[in-house]
Design a protein around this motif. Structure first.
Motif, mmCIF file in Angstrom:
data_model
loop_
_atom_site.group_PDB
_atom_site.id
_atom_site.type_symbol
_atom_site.label_atom_id
_atom_site.label_comp_id
_atom_site.label_asym_id
_atom_site.label_seq_id
_atom_site.Cartn_x
_atom_site.Cartn_y
_atom_site.Cartn_z
ATOM 1 N N LEU A 385 40.230 43.337 35.292
ATOM 2 C CA LEU A 385 39.056 44.086 35.731
ATOM 3 C C LEU A 385 39.462 45.364 36.450
ATOM 4 N N ARG A 386 38.744 46.451 36.144
ATOM 5 C CA ARG A 386 38.940 47.713 36.853
ATOM 6 C C ARG A 386 38.280 47.677 38.223
ATOM 7 N N ASP A 387 37.116 47.059 38.316
ATOM 8 C CA ASP A 387 36.310 47.083 39.536
ATOM 9 C C ASP A 387 36.837 46.059 40.540
ATOM 10 N N ALA A 388 37.418 46.548 41.635
ATOM 11 C CA ALA A 388 37.971 45.645 42.642
ATOM 12 C C ALA A 388 36.884 44.796 43.277
ATOM 13 N N GLY A 389 35.704 45.382 43.485
ATOM 14 C CA GLY A 389 34.605 44.628 44.078
ATOM 15 C C GLY A 389 34.190 43.450 43.227
ATOM 16 N N GLU A 390 34.082 43.678 41.925
ATOM 17 C CA GLU A 390 33.720 42.596 41.012
ATOM 18 C C GLU A 390 34.800 41.526 40.994
ATOM 19 N N ALA A 391 36.059 41.947 41.004
ATOM 20 C CA ALA A 391 37.169 40.997 40.985
ATOM 21 C C ALA A 391 37.160 40.116 42.234
ATOM 22 N N VAL A 392 36.873 40.702 43.390
ATOM 23 C CA VAL A 392 36.791 39.935 44.637
ATOM 24 C C VAL A 392 35.591 38.990 44.606
ATOM 25 N N ASP A 393 34.451 39.481 44.144
ATOM 26 C CA ASP A 393 33.227 38.670 44.127
ATOM 27 C C ASP A 393 33.359 37.425 43.262
ATOM 28 N N LEU A 394 34.132 37.503 42.184
ATOM 29 C CA LEU A 394 34.303 36.330 41.326
ATOM 30 C C LEU A 394 34.938 35.173 42.089
ATOM 31 N N VAL A 395 35.857 35.479 42.991
ATOM 32 C CA VAL A 395 36.444 34.430 43.832
ATOM 33 C C VAL A 395 35.444 33.975 44.880
#
Length: 445
Positions: A385-395
């Motif tokens: 994922l490019r979007d760090a926010g999305e990557a964090v939110d998945l966890v």
């Protein structure tokens, strides 16, 4: 070295459709939500060809997304939605954009042309990262069905003096076509059909070596397809074109070239973003046990809970190799222990041992989490994922076990690795912005 050719591109007819309604991001950057939005914009949006939706009873009818793509392409040509250039040409292609997360405005300038396909062993075209098997199979099926290329392979060349850009941009006047995409990037195109200008350009590019910035899967697919369709020696000798010094060159046969966008790697307009790793569906994952195991190779620092922007700011300030692990049991900054890592990665070339992502893939994913090269290649337990926010939110939402936030690869690192014949892990770079698909189409028929 690099051989480029003008071509009679198929393009959307501006009297029949609005360019804004029909072009798309590259197929591998189209999310399900974007796919649906593109479908809603126009019955002629290119997504219906490059990333069509399956339909009920496809199997019973002998249909597929690929057969529909071929049928739509033929129909759009017949209806005049797509029209072909009268003369072979190239296209100057610029993109003006704001660097994500900043107020800095940049412009990336390049051009679209056909480029000759080369085996990597010929050392004309260089890759910089590993590829994944699933995208190549999908793109080959689409190519076989449509006999056309809809997006460009993103190629880098070195030209410190900017001589190529001067040929194309010194006196190009108002853009012939322009469109602003969903990331507020302004894309502009100028047609260049003057044979003298094209010959100047082909001469200026003749001594260049090329690095694939984006499009490794499509390049390798086109290369394999080219080899399948190469004429035998007798046919090749009869059909071989003999060009004088004043003739515009053409590929030996249509499949011998693919559509490319060429950008000067020495220009200021190049921006590389990080691609974060999201690991999911592990049989067992304990954050504290992971952090403890990681201490053999990394200095591990527990972090207070923060947002993705704060984490990326923190990461950008680190000296040396580092990344951040986001877990449901705590977040950690991991800084590599150079001596230990160098010993563990002794089999890798030195320039690869300096890369954050080599440490992440070889030590963390493989040794600590048990995701070997095959699992990573098949994307069994990993997303990019490019979007760090999305990557964090998945966890945070419990949909992933751990996310690894990373710094971007530098242009200097990419150049050194590629020209040395080495490769980085999959999805090591994310060039921003992407090249739009549908601004020009190369038909092999």
């Amino acid at each position: 070295m690099a051989r480029i050719y003008p071509f009679r591109a198929w393009r959307y007819n501006s009297t029949a459709v609005r360019l804004d309604d029909v072009v798309t991001q590259p197929y591998d950057k189209i999310s399900p939500a974007m796919q649906q939005a593109y479908y809603g914009r126009s019955p002629y949006n290119l997504v219906r060809i490059i990333l069509g939706l399956p339909e009920l009873f496809d199997a019973e009818r002998g249909e597929s997304v690929y057969t529909r793509a071929a049928r739509d392409l033929a129909a759009w040509r017949e209806q005049g939605i797509l029209v072909q250039e009268k003369d072979p040409c190239i296209f100057a292609y610029s993109q003006r954009f704001k660097v994500p997360g900043t107020e800095i405005v940049k412009e990336r300038r390049g051009f679209i042309a056909l480029g000759k396909l080369h085996e990597y062993a010929e050392q004309v075209v260089f890759r910089h990262e590993q590829t994944l098997s699933k995208p190549k199979s999908d793109r080959l099926s689409l190519l076989k069905a449509t006999h056309a290329h809809f997006g460009q392979i993103f190629m880098l060349y070195s030209d410190p003096a900017g001589s190529v850009e001067k040929i194309l941009y010194d006196e190009n006047g108002p853009a012939e076509a322009e469109v602003t995409d969903e990331y507020s990037v302004l894309h502009r195109l100028w047609r260049v059909s003057d044979p003298a200008t094209i010959l100047l350009l082909t001469t200026a590019m003749a001594d260049k070596k090329l690095i694939i910035a984006d499009g490794h899967h499509r390049y390798e697919t086109a290369l394999n397809y080219s080899k399948e369709h190469a004429p035998d020696q007798a046919d090749a000798s009869r059909s071989k074109a003999h060009h004088s010094a004043t003739e515009v060159p053409q590929p030996a046969y249509p499949e011998a070239a693919v559509m490319m966008s060429f950008v000067n790697m020495d220009s200021d307009g190049l921006v590389i973003l990080p691609t974060h790793r999201v690991v999911h569906s592990l049989a067992s994952f304990n954050p504290q046990a992971f952090a403890k195991a990681a201490e053999e190779f990394f200095t591990v620092e527990a972090l207070p809970v923060a947002d993705a922007v704060s984490y990326m700011d923190n990461l950008g300030k680190q000296q040396g190799t580092a990344f951040i692990a986001i877990t449901r049991g705590g977040d950690f900054l991991l800084r590599s222990k150079p001596d230990v890592i160098n010993a563990a990665l002794a089999d890798l070339p030195e320039r690869q041992r300096q890369l954050d992502l080599s440490h992440l893939h070889s030590i963390v994913l493989d040794q600590l989490l048990g995701l070997d090269a095959e699992k990573v290649r098949e994307q069994t337990n990993i997303r990019y994922l490019r979007d760090a926010g999305e990557a964090v939110d998945l966890v945070r939402r419990g949909e992933a076990d751990v996310t690894f936030l990373t710094n971007p690869v530098s242009m200097e690192q990419l150049r050194e690795v590629a020209f040395a014949g080495d490769v980085m892990p999959q999805k090591s770079t994310d060039f921003f912005p992407k090249l739009l698909s549908g601004v020009a189409i190369y038909s092999l028929d």
